[in-house]
Design a protein around this motif. Structure first.
Motif, PDB file in Angstrom:
ATOM      1  N   LYS A  24       6.615 -10.491  -6.299  1.00  0.00           N
ATOM      2  CA  LYS A  24       7.702  -9.638  -5.787  1.00  0.00           C
ATOM      3  C   LYS A  24       8.578  -9.114  -6.922  1.00  0.00           C
ATOM      4  O   LYS A  24       9.052  -7.979  -6.879  1.00  0.00           O
ATOM      5  CB  LYS A  24       8.514 -10.389  -4.745  1.00  0.00           C
ATOM      6  CG  LYS A  24       7.710 -10.603  -3.476  1.00  0.00           C
ATOM      7  CD  LYS A  24       8.449 -11.378  -2.432  1.00  0.00           C
ATOM      8  CE  LYS A  24       7.514 -11.594  -1.248  1.00  0.00           C
ATOM      9  NZ  LYS A  24       8.193 -11.939  -0.051  1.00  0.00           N
ATOM     10  N   GLN A  27       6.682  -6.237  -8.399  1.00  0.00           N
ATOM     11  CA  GLN A  27       6.792  -5.070  -7.516  1.00  0.00           C
ATOM     12  C   GLN A  27       8.147  -4.391  -7.681  1.00  0.00           C
ATOM     13  O   GLN A  27       8.236  -3.163  -7.759  1.00  0.00           O
ATOM     14  CB  GLN A  27       6.595  -5.481  -6.056  1.00  0.00           C
ATOM     15  CG  GLN A  27       5.192  -5.882  -5.712  1.00  0.00           C
ATOM     16  CD  GLN A  27       5.076  -6.475  -4.309  1.00  0.00           C
ATOM     17  OE1 GLN A  27       6.032  -7.023  -3.763  1.00  0.00           O
ATOM     18  NE2 GLN A  27       3.893  -6.364  -3.733  1.00  0.00           N
ATOM     19  N   SER A  28       9.206  -5.175  -7.758  1.00  0.00           N
ATOM     20  CA  SER A  28      10.546  -4.618  -7.935  1.00  0.00           C
ATOM     21  C   SER A  28      10.677  -3.906  -9.277  1.00  0.00           C
ATOM     22  O   SER A  28      11.278  -2.831  -9.356  1.00  0.00           O
ATOM     23  CB  SER A  28      11.601  -5.723  -7.847  1.00  0.00           C
ATOM     24  OG  SER A  28      11.638  -6.266  -6.555  1.00  0.00           O
TER      25      SER A  28
END
Length: 87
Positions: A24, A27-28
């Motif tokens: 995550k 992805q950020s």
């Protein structure tokens, strides 16, 4: 890696929650780089190909909108969308 493991083997030993945290975060990071480049190159005005919240007949509340309520801006849509509609 200190135990002679390959990177792949070391990742497989991580708890799933920790591994997902890394996924995550990556992805950020990618999203932030893309969003920053878009703003730097084109500013905040909507452009063809941007994603915006589609008009909804059932709800005007952003909190109740779904991914299906997102549309890609076509040339004919440019005059009807505002920067606040960008997703």
């Amino acid at each position: 890696l200190a135990e002679g493991l390959t990177a792949s083997e070391a990742l497989e030993r991580l708890p799933r929650q920790t591994l997902m945290l890394y996924v995550k975060a990556t992805q950020s990071l990618i999203f932030n780089h893309v969003a920053s480049r878009r703003l730097r190159e084109f500013g905040t005005e909507p452009r063809i190909g941007d994603l915006v919240l589609a008009p909804s007949e059932t709800s005007s509340s952003v909190t109740t909108r779904r991914l299906a309520d997102v549309m890609e801006i076509a040339e004919a849509d440019l005059q009807h969308v505002q920067a606040e509609d960008l997703v």
